[in-house]
Design an enzyme around this catalytic site. Structure first.
Site, short mmCIF file in Angstrom:
data_model
loop_
_atom_site.label_atom_id
_atom_site.label_comp_id
_atom_site.label_asym_id
_atom_site.label_seq_id
_atom_site.Cartn_x
_atom_site.Cartn_y
_atom_site.Cartn_z
N ASN B 105 -72.50 0.59 47.68
CA ASN B 105 -72.65 -0.70 48.36
C ASN B 105 -72.00 -0.46 49.88
OD1 ASN B 105 -73.91 -2.59 46.97
ND2 ASN B 105 -72.00 -3.51 45.94
N LEU B 345 -70.00 -1.09 37.02
CA LEU B 345 -71.04 -0.78 37.86
C LEU B 345 -70.99 0.04 39.13
CD1 LEU B 345 -72.71 -4.49 37.90
CD2 LEU B 345 -73.48 -2.48 36.59
N HIS B 346 -69.48 0.41 39.23
CA HIS B 346 -69.39 1.49 40.27
C HIS B 346 -69.57 1.25 41.54
CE1 HIS B 346 -69.79 3.21 36.09
NE2 HIS B 346 -68.82 3.87 36.50
N CYS B 347 -69.57 0.22 42.01
CA CYS B 347 -70.13 -0.56 43.31
C CYS B 347 -71.30 -0.07 43.58
CB CYS B 347 -69.16 0.05 44.49
SG CYS B 347 -67.54 -0.54 44.30
N SER B 348 -72.42 0.34 42.49
CA SER B 348 -73.60 0.61 42.97
C SER B 348 -74.56 -0.21 41.92
CB SER B 348 -73.87 2.04 42.80
OG SER B 348 -73.09 2.78 43.62
#
Lengths: 74, 391
Positions: B105, B345-348
């Site tokens: 992101n 979601l690991h910022c992705s």
């Protein structure tokens, strides 16, 4: 340095340190000092060198492709 | 911290590396105790010492990435800031930018914002295993393509993008290549002397083993500095007689006092990596990662994402356990096994959509240079227990 010096005027402190380290690698002593007021109103530093070594300094800096503002006698 | 009878197994290096080499903390303490002044703001000895410390960090980072000119390293506070600088600084309404579907992101959000102000955005899809065909970037290009932005390695599944091939495409179409090296800087060889990368965004606190609050952008010679706008304007300690922002590097992009104490730590971290050698760190991580992938793949009920080949990825592996929510699995791994990992979601979101795990997410093990085969084996035993229904 016998009381008379030259200085390498630079764009920023980062340039001054880069130049000091290039000179050191070339065996030329240089020292970071505040820019003499009459040369610039900048608040930064310059590299003080022995005036006898101005040519050697120019050659070293040209070889390293690093830009500087100029070399002035103080 | 929750007291733990077991030694911790830290598998969250993809978020930040820990522990740091002892030299990092020592260098920071030394800077605070003995130097402490403002780098580049005065000419007295401590200010010069502080500027020397920052320059040494610049020089160390430049050397590690094969950049011949340390003044092309513009420091900032993290890779997100560096990516924002590159994207907001370089792109203008009417420009077209191509990015990959595994972007974090930190790239995706700036691009979606820029899209609203007239920047065209194309996203090249990766395969479900997380791999790109460089020709897809060429196919996505348009006459107004100004930039290709690509995540060097996915922060979710670790898969590496073919940045050299994508960089050649960028040169052929007359665009710049921006590489997000958050997951690779220090863990995978990058040589700006030969790799066709124009803007390299790096972070200090992951595989360079420095503290948080350090990172930066290495600005290559193909970048037009007059076109590239700073994110911040202000004091630089240079050209103080002028009210205009300096045009030269790194001052153009370094307004405000730098995190000098952090950079002193970063230099120590980079030195630690360089002493071992990126190739040696990489070999160790490939060994650990393949052991982890093979072990996970052999557990019934596990889905392991990515390509399954450690040579094609970083030391980050994501998986799901049948019957377990990722968050429940992580809590159990932490509470019962002292294994620290990251889920969700690991910022992705784009990466999770690519691998088919959106919106559930996955369990991520992010390994680092200090992890051991024994830790991998202990983690595999723990995962097997969970998969066996050992709640």
């Amino acid at each position: 340095m016998n009381g008379s010096w030259a200085v390498v005027l630079v764009y920023s402190t980062s340039y001054a340190i880069r130049i000091e380290r290039i000179l050191k690698a070339a065996g030329i002593p240089g020292r970071l000092v505040p820019v003499p007021r009459h040369l610039s109103s900048d608040c930064g530093v310059c590299v003080r060198i022995d005036p006898a070594q101005k040519e050697a300094v120019r050659e070293a800096l040209t070889a390293a492709q690093v830009e500087y503002v100029g070399i002035e006698d103080v | 911290m929750i007291p733990s009878e077991r030694p911790l197994i830290y598998f969250d290096h993809a978020a930040t590396s820990w522990p740091k080499p002892a030299e990092v903390g020592l260098a920071m303490a030394r800077f605070l105790d003995e130097v402490g002044a403002n780098p580049g703001r005065s000419g007295h000895r401590l200010a010069v010492d502080a500027a020397q410390a920052v320059f040494s960090a610049r020089d160390a980072v430049a050397r590690l990435f094969g950049e011949p000119d340390p003044l092309r390293v513009a420091f900032g506070h993290n890779v997100t800031e560096a990516l924002n600088l590159a994207l907001f600084g370089y792109l203008r309404p009417g420009d077209h930018v191509v990015a990959g579907s595994l972007e974090h992101n930190s790239v995706m959000r700036p691009l979606r914002f820029l899209e609203q102000s007239g920047v065209e955005v194309s996203i090249v899809p990766a395969s479900r295993q997380g791999f790109f065909d460089p020709e897809d970037f060429r196919a996505a290009a348009k006459p107004n393509t100004a930039l290709i932005a690509v995540n060097h390695a996915s922060n979710v599944i670790g898969t590496l993008a073919p940045v050299r091939e994508i960089g050649r495409v960028a040169r052929e179409i007359g665009a710049l290549l921006l590489v997000d090296a958050a997951q690779t800087g220090g863990a995978y060889p990058i040589d700006l002397g030969t790799d066709p990368i124009d803007l390299l965004a790096f972070t200090g606190h992951k595989s360079l083993y420095g503290p948080t609050g350090t990172g930066g952008l290495i600005v290559g010679p193909r970048v037009d500095l007059d076109r590239m706008r700073p994110l911040k304007f202000g004091g630089t300690g240079s050209r103080s007689d002028s009210e205009d922002q300096p045009s030269f590097l790194p001052d153009r992009f370094e307004s405000g006092t730098l995190n000098a104490v952090g950079l002193a730590g970063l230099e120590a971290g980079v030195h630690w990596v360089a002493e071992r050698g990126v190739e040696a760190v990489r070999a160790h991580e490939v060994f650990l990662t393949q052991r982890l992938i093979d072990g996970l793949t052999a557990v019934p009920g596990l889905t392991v994402y990515g390509g399954g080949n450690a040579r094609l990825q970083t030391a980050t592996v994501s998986f799901n356990i049948a019957g377990w929510e990722p968050s429940d699995a992580a809590l159990r791994l932490d509470d019962d096994h002292a294994i620290l990992c990251r889920v969700g979601l690991h910022c992705s979101p784009a990466a999770h959509k690519t691998i088919g795990t959106y919106p559930k997410g996955a369990v991520r093990f992010g390994l680092g240079a200090m992890n051991t085969a024994e830790q991998v084996d202990a983690a595999l035993a723990a995962v097997r227990r969970l998969a066996d229904g050992g709640r």
